[in-house]
Scaffold this active site. Sequence first.
Site, PDB file in Angstrom:
ATOM      1  N   ASP A  98     -24.285  13.075 -29.946  1.00  0.00           N
ATOM      2  CA  ASP A  98     -24.061  14.245 -30.674  1.00  0.00           C
ATOM      3  C   ASP A  98     -25.507  15.336 -30.346  1.00  0.00           C
ATOM      4  O   ASP A  98     -26.360  14.588 -30.744  1.00  0.00           O
ATOM      5  CB  ASP A  98     -23.844  14.370 -32.091  1.00  0.00           C
ATOM      6  CG  ASP A  98     -23.556  15.590 -32.693  1.00  0.00           C
ATOM      7  OD1 ASP A  98     -22.683  16.431 -32.392  1.00  0.00           O
ATOM      8  OD2 ASP A  98     -24.423  16.000 -33.604  1.00  0.00           O
ATOM      9  N   GLU A 133     -24.141  15.352 -25.281  1.00  0.00           N
ATOM     10  CA  GLU A 133     -23.828  16.712 -25.726  1.00  0.00           C
ATOM     11  C   GLU A 133     -25.442  17.572 -25.743  1.00  0.00           C
ATOM     12  O   GLU A 133     -26.322  17.135 -26.413  1.00  0.00           O
ATOM     13  CB  GLU A 133     -22.985  17.081 -27.244  1.00  0.00           C
ATOM     14  CG  GLU A 133     -22.890  18.448 -27.158  1.00  0.00           C
ATOM     15  CD  GLU A 133     -22.809  19.084 -28.847  1.00  0.00           C
ATOM     16  OE1 GLU A 133     -22.410  19.933 -29.039  1.00  0.00           O
ATOM     17  OE2 GLU A 133     -22.782  18.003 -29.840  1.00  0.00           O
TER      18      GLU A 133
END
Length: 608
Positions: free
Chosen positions: A258, A295
């Site tokens: 993330d 990400e």
Amino acid sequence: MLGAIPIPSGGCNFTVWAPYHERLELHVLGKQPEFLPMQRDARGYHHVAARDAQAGTKYLYRFADLRERPDPASRRQADGVHGPSEVVDLSDFAWSDCDWKGLQLADTVFYELHVGTFTKEGSFDALRAALDQLAALGVTTIEIMPIAQFPGSRNWGYDGAYPFAVQNSYGTPRDLQRVVDAAHSQGLAVALDVVYNHLGPEGNYLADYGPYFTEHYKTPWGAALNFDGPDSDDVRRFFIENALYWLENFHIDVLRLDAIHGIVDSSAFPFLAELSKEVDAFAARTGRIISLAAESDLNDARVLRSRCQGGFEMPAQWSDDFHHSVHTLLTGEHSGYYEDFGGLQDLAGTLKQGWYYAGQYSRHRRRRHGNRPPRFKATNYVVCTQNHDQVGNRALGDRLSSLVNFESLKLAAGATLLSPFVPLLFMGEEYGETAPFLYFTSHTDPNLAEAVRRGRAEEFRSFGWQGQIPDPQAESTFAKSRLQQALAREEPHSTLWRFYQMLLRFRREHRLGHAEVPSVEEFVSSKALALRPATAHNELLMLFNFGDVAAHLGDAVTQGSWKKRIDSSDLVWLGPGTDLPAAVEGPGKSLALTPRSFAVFERVVSSE
């Protein structure tokens, strides 16, 4: 190994990194509580073996001042983030996936889901029961949003406070093992979203143990983790052990990292490079295909560049530019970060190199953004037109199905699934789910809950969204976000589901993930694009019209005989009807592509 590790001969070894403490005790809970002194080594690791501890035993660590805290590497928090930790034995699960080796990214189509809202029950068991419908759809990899223990029972998962513990409201660690084993039996890989840029604010006791955090950097979500300061080697060990824990004990195939742009690390060998090196070594030892997908909104070539060239050597990273390009073309929205997009050239540039912004000036950022990608490899980029961020970070959590018409939904599906990149679908997208995906929490601290409410309202100012923002703490906000999967049996949702299934089958049969990178031609006056990928046995012509009027693209056809394989305007897909012929010979033929549609033609390459 950190945490509570059962010993085959009986008992359990406990290890915790707590350099702030000279003395630490293990408090074993039960009818006859025990307090066992722990041995401290020179690095600040405290160790003890508890002969009577076993799976199900609950425990805490006691400091010299008599404060007690859960284990930072707890495997289970059955009583929530503030309760005791629990010993878990994961070694005796009877795996049936010994022949499973994983999937290459070229064969991957992600399906992102949130365990709590994917089914009515919101559990691992209910997810396991639904795997057959995902296999029938044709996706290859289920991507589970974060499941590290968070406060309460409702959360996206990015407020996790125990990176090793499986969220108790979803089920047990054994239940998760069953999900992965069942997925592999159906030919589905499993990706897990992990958060290494911050920990949630509630129940996060790591700072009581040692210098896990740093004041040198800030993140939008909380204190930054210490990956490059004094004692950072041991912080890195904590999170690398965590990554390997999911891969080894749960047979996870892909870790989605993330928001790595929230990891600030100025060291010569950054944490992310060390992580990718350790994961590569684990994959080599086990003979499994394991991928990291990062990400990042930095458009920074370092993410993909090899470690020997100073990069992180991630196999893949998210391409936000693809989403933003398609979204603005379909919706006409230009507020917030969408102000940087809106033209056909944005999507064309992204298709040519992986992202669009490679050093140009960004109006939204008010500075130049990005750098040039490394040598183009399509499987380095994960793309989507919907995901939890792009839907849930809207004020009302509205999905694309509530923003555009049916023809545009099909066009979005074609742009994603026929692209050269690794596609990602967001749960419910395949049948046009109408329920929103809202931001929801269940913090027990009222001050924190109020701060979250204010923060959400502030976040939406730049987008110009007006009206009441749904209360993240309200249970109704969570309930509204559950999928209504019965819609998939009604029209037009059932047709859209079949359309996605057809596109996924076409992608698989034509091995589009393995095809040569297509050439991209822009028809700016028509808001249309032509892509020409070449597979091992055929050539394809993909025509996309994002405009509101018909696009005349006869010049796109080259020499040879071309047969139409897909036409989103066809009546069978509840389209308005089409004027495109079933076959085309040579160049110069008139091709009129209806508004908001796409078509695919195929020319079989002669074997002579």
